[in-house]
Design a protein around this motif. Sequence first.
Motif, short mmCIF file in Angstrom:
data_model
loop_
_atom_site.label_atom_id
_atom_site.label_comp_id
_atom_site.label_asym_id
_atom_site.label_seq_id
_atom_site.Cartn_x
_atom_site.Cartn_y
_atom_site.Cartn_z
N PRO A 1 32.35 35.78 64.01
CA PRO A 1 31.48 34.63 63.74
C PRO A 1 32.09 33.37 64.38
O PRO A 1 33.31 33.29 64.56
N ASP A 2 31.25 32.41 64.73
CA ASP A 2 31.70 31.21 65.43
C ASP A 2 32.85 30.50 64.73
O ASP A 2 33.81 30.08 65.37
N GLU A 3 32.77 30.35 63.41
CA GLU A 3 33.81 29.63 62.68
C GLU A 3 35.16 30.35 62.77
O GLU A 3 36.20 29.71 62.89
N THR A 4 35.15 31.66 62.73
CA THR A 4 36.39 32.41 62.86
C THR A 4 36.87 32.39 64.30
O THR A 4 38.07 32.27 64.55
N ALA A 5 35.96 32.47 65.25
CA ALA A 5 36.34 32.42 66.67
C ALA A 5 37.05 31.11 67.01
O ALA A 5 37.92 31.08 67.88
N ARG A 6 36.69 30.03 66.32
CA ARG A 6 37.35 28.74 66.57
C ARG A 6 38.80 28.73 66.12
O ARG A 6 39.57 27.88 66.54
N GLN A 7 39.20 29.68 65.30
CA GLN A 7 40.58 29.78 64.82
C GLN A 7 41.48 30.51 65.84
O GLN A 7 42.69 30.51 65.69
N ARG B 1 35.76 39.92 70.28
CA ARG B 1 35.40 38.51 70.52
C ARG B 1 33.92 38.29 70.23
O ARG B 1 33.53 37.31 69.59
N LYS B 2 33.08 39.21 70.70
CA LYS B 2 31.63 39.11 70.52
C LYS B 2 31.25 39.26 69.05
O LYS B 2 30.25 38.69 68.61
N ASP C 1 36.78 37.31 59.05
CA ASP C 1 35.96 36.18 58.60
C ASP C 1 36.13 35.97 57.09
O ASP C 1 36.24 34.82 56.63
#
Length: 153
Positions: A116-122, A112-113, A88
């Motif tokens: 953070p959402d913004e990094t998961a979108r990458q 995966r869990k 992140d």
Amino acid sequence: MPNSKLWLIVADEGRAALYAADDPTAPLTEVHDFIGAENRLLDQELVTDKPGRAFDSGGKGRHALEPSTEPGEVEAQRFAKWLAETLDQARTEQRFEMLGLVAPPAFLGLLRKSLPDETARQVVLEIDKDLTRDDAEGVRAHLPERLFEMPLR
């Protein structure tokens, strides 16, 4: 750690390797190794004291309480969280545009869990295999021919 189009994390519960690629069909370049020091210890080295004791609900006997989570699992969760925080931070510094994750199924789920959402979108690529013992060429052999799609400009 250099800036690249794609960063690929190849990890298990105790170690991870970071690879980079700027071209979707290029070989991988190993950039960095991460080792979770706690995961190299045995469970008895991670736990410092005896388990707690409790009375039986229906009598005078006592028994040791078992931990609800094994010490190794706790350290795997910590390592996943630490990796996620590191990724992140790199995302906020714009060190990569896309992210790939390669890990055994259980650790991939933890990682995966933890993202953070913004990094998961990458994340553009996920492979549920343990490839931590492979070199860059061996890892690349398990990946699709095209690691990512080039954005339209």
